[in-house]
Design an enzyme around this catalytic site. Structure first.
Site, PDB file in Angstrom:
ATOM      1  CE  LYS A 128      -4.590   0.940   0.273  1.00 57.37           C
ATOM      2  NZ  LYS A 128      -5.742  -0.138  -0.192  1.00 57.37           N
ATOM      3  CG  ASP A 168      -7.089   2.920  -1.017  1.00 56.58           C
ATOM      4  OD1 ASP A 168      -7.546   1.895  -0.983  1.00 56.58           O
ATOM      5  OD2 ASP A 168      -7.439   4.005  -0.139  1.00 56.58           O
TER       6      ASP A 168
HETATM    7  N1  GLU Z   1      -7.305  -0.050  -2.959  1.00 56.48           N
HETATM    8  C1  GLU Z   1      -8.166  -1.234  -3.340  1.00 56.48           C
HETATM    9  C2  GLU Z   1      -8.043  -2.064  -2.215  1.00 56.48           C
HETATM   10  O1  GLU Z   1      -8.003  -1.678  -0.980  1.00 56.48           O
HETATM   11  C3  GLU Z   1      -7.657  -2.005  -4.589  1.00 56.48           C
HETATM   12  C4  GLU Z   1      -6.205  -2.372  -4.585  1.00 56.48           C
HETATM   13  C5  GLU Z   1      -5.526  -2.696  -5.896  1.00 56.48           C
HETATM   14  O2  GLU Z   1      -6.203  -2.777  -6.881  1.00 56.48           O
HETATM   15  O3  GLU Z   1      -4.380  -3.111  -6.063  1.00 56.48           O
HETATM   16  O4  GLU Z   1      -8.252  -3.208  -2.076  1.00 56.48           O
END
Ligand code: GLU
Length: 446
Positions: A128, A168
């Site tokens: 992340k 996100d």
């Molecule tokens: N931000 C999204 C999550 O919390 C998707 C992350 C992604 O697609 O890599 O899962």
């Protein structure tokens, strides 16, 4: 040793190594609560010290982001990428631009992502990233310059087999496009090192809708387990972003009454259910950086300033805004209002207190790492499509998403069934943990 003493010893060590990182501790404690005795009971996991290893990310990349605003003034933000675990695949997870972003928040999100991604069955590790940059009130040109500056710093550390960021909060396909251009120029090649791309340059159909649609597919599987379905259910949704609005669309299409959407200033309530046009209006307002306080006349919705969705009478509650948005009192209000099922569209939206209230009430409660995994799952499909150089249709991706969500549900209830009740939180923690722990303990002490 009892579970309580194993857990408190473990958490003491975690807190000592990450002083003040409360959101991170909260996420780790939830998983450890359900997995610490499983680790002790498995000699391979215990010897490999899987949980202790998972309390520290593989690495954290921290950097400065310098950019110029429209007045020519220099602006300075912090940026991070937490490469949490690549035990089962390349680091994978979104980028969040929000003033509440801190290292603690990104570590909690990277930790959660590691187990969420394991639950999808796809070969995706967890990561992340993001920045404390606040896009509110910024011009499009400023946001673009910020994205470019951010990716200039991050580009050397990512790649299609190394680390694949996505969107996100406040990072959608527009921002991904701006960042992808900088990555591509840096790498001197065209590879799918970001997901959530536009359709004209390697993006997948349904990616924008996937988290919200997947949430509703998961809720349908939960209700199906009880011999029930969504028709005429009163559904309360918080948030006004992609997750919230596409969950609303899908719930409406399935015959539910979506009673609320919300933002930090209040809640939009429609006693007879919002219609698809009003949901589209909310989405457009959000995209334009505008409030939802003044809904179109005749749409049947009113705005209650300073209120939350959880004071309405609901059957199903879908917190889709952000972490710790729903506290103990709100959980009690939900129960008083007759709610039967909570499924998380956001990551860790319930405070510890709310968790306890919901679990004592024996309510069906799906944690985000299971119920909001649809977004990252379609990101995983986007990665495969980029490698194959062959693209699936919207129907194919939607069908695959449905299968993945049903499959996650089946795996979670396998580990979470307790007599007649399903503990989805426990089931998700255990199923996700097992996959990551198997990989880590197979690779020796490294
Ligand atoms: N931000 C999204 C999550 O919390 C998707 C992350 C992604 O697609 O890599 O899962």
């Amino acid at each position: 040793m009892s579970r309580e003493s194993l857990l408190s010893d473990y958490m003491d060590r975690v807190v000592e190594r990450s002083v003040g990182e409360d959101a991170f501790h909260q996420a780790v404690r939830h998983v450890a609560h359900d997995t610490i005795t499983i680790e002790k009971a498995n000699s391979d996991y215990a010897a490999a010290k899987v949980m202790e290893r998972l309390s520290i990310p593989d690495r954290v990349i921290a950097f400065r982001v310098v950019w110029q605003d429209d007045r020519g003034e220099t602006q300075v933000n912090q940026g991070w990428r937490v490469q949490y675990s690549n035990a089962i695949g390349p680091y994978k997870g979104g980028l969040r631009f929000h003033p509440a972003v801190s290292l603690s928040v990104l570590k909690f999100l990277g930790f959660e992502q590691t187990f969420k991604n394991a639950l999808t069955s796809l070969p995706l590790g967890g990561g992340k990233g993001g920045s404390d940059f606040d896009p509110t009130g910024r011009s499009d040109a400023e946001i673009m310059r910020f994205c470019q500056a951010f990716m200039r710093e991050l580009a050397p550390f990512i790649g299609p087999n190394r680390d694949v960021p996505a969107g996100d909060i406040n990072v959608g396909s527009r921002e991904i496009g701006w960042m992808f251009a900088v990555y591509k120029a840096h790498a001197l090649e065209f590879t799918g090192a970001l997901t959530g791309k536009g359709l004209s340059f390697g993006g997948s159909q349904i990616r924008t809708e996937a988290t919200g649609y997947g949430l509703i597919y998961f809720v349908e599987a939960m209700l199906g387990e009880q011999g029930d379905d969504l028709s005429d259910k009163r559904v309360g949704i918080s948030g006004k972003g992609n997750v919230a609005t596409y969950a609303a669309d899908k719930a409406i299409a399935r015959g539910a009454k979506v009673v609320t959407l919300s933002d930090t200033s209040g809640v939009l309530v429609a006693e007879d259910g919002l219609d698809a046009d009003t949901v589209a209006w909310v989405r457009a307002q959000k995209a334009a950086g505008k409030e939802i306080a003044d809904p179109p006349s005749g749409c049947g919705a009113t705005f209650k300033e300073g209120d939350m969705p959880w004071n309405e009478d609901l059957d199903v509650a879908l917190p889709c805004a952000t972490q710790n948005e729903l506290d103990g009192d709100m959980a009690r209000a939900l129960i008083d209002g007759g709610v039967r099922l909570i499924a998380e569209g956001a990551n860790m939206p319930l405070t510890d207190d709310a968790h306890d209230v919901v679990s004592e009430a024996g309510m069906l409660h799906a944690p985000g790492k299971a119920s909001n995994a649809g977004g990252v799952a379609v990101s995983g499909l986007e990665m495969s499509q980029n490698s194959h150089r062959r693209f699936a249709t919207a129907d194919e991706v939607d069908a695959a998403l449905k299968d993945i969500m049903r499959d996650i549900h089946a795996r979670v209830i396998d580990d979470g069934r307790q007599g007649n009740h399903v503990d989805y939180v426990r089931g998700a923690n255990i199923a996700g943990f097992r996959k990551v722990a198997d990989a880590i303990s197979s690779m020796g002490a490294i």
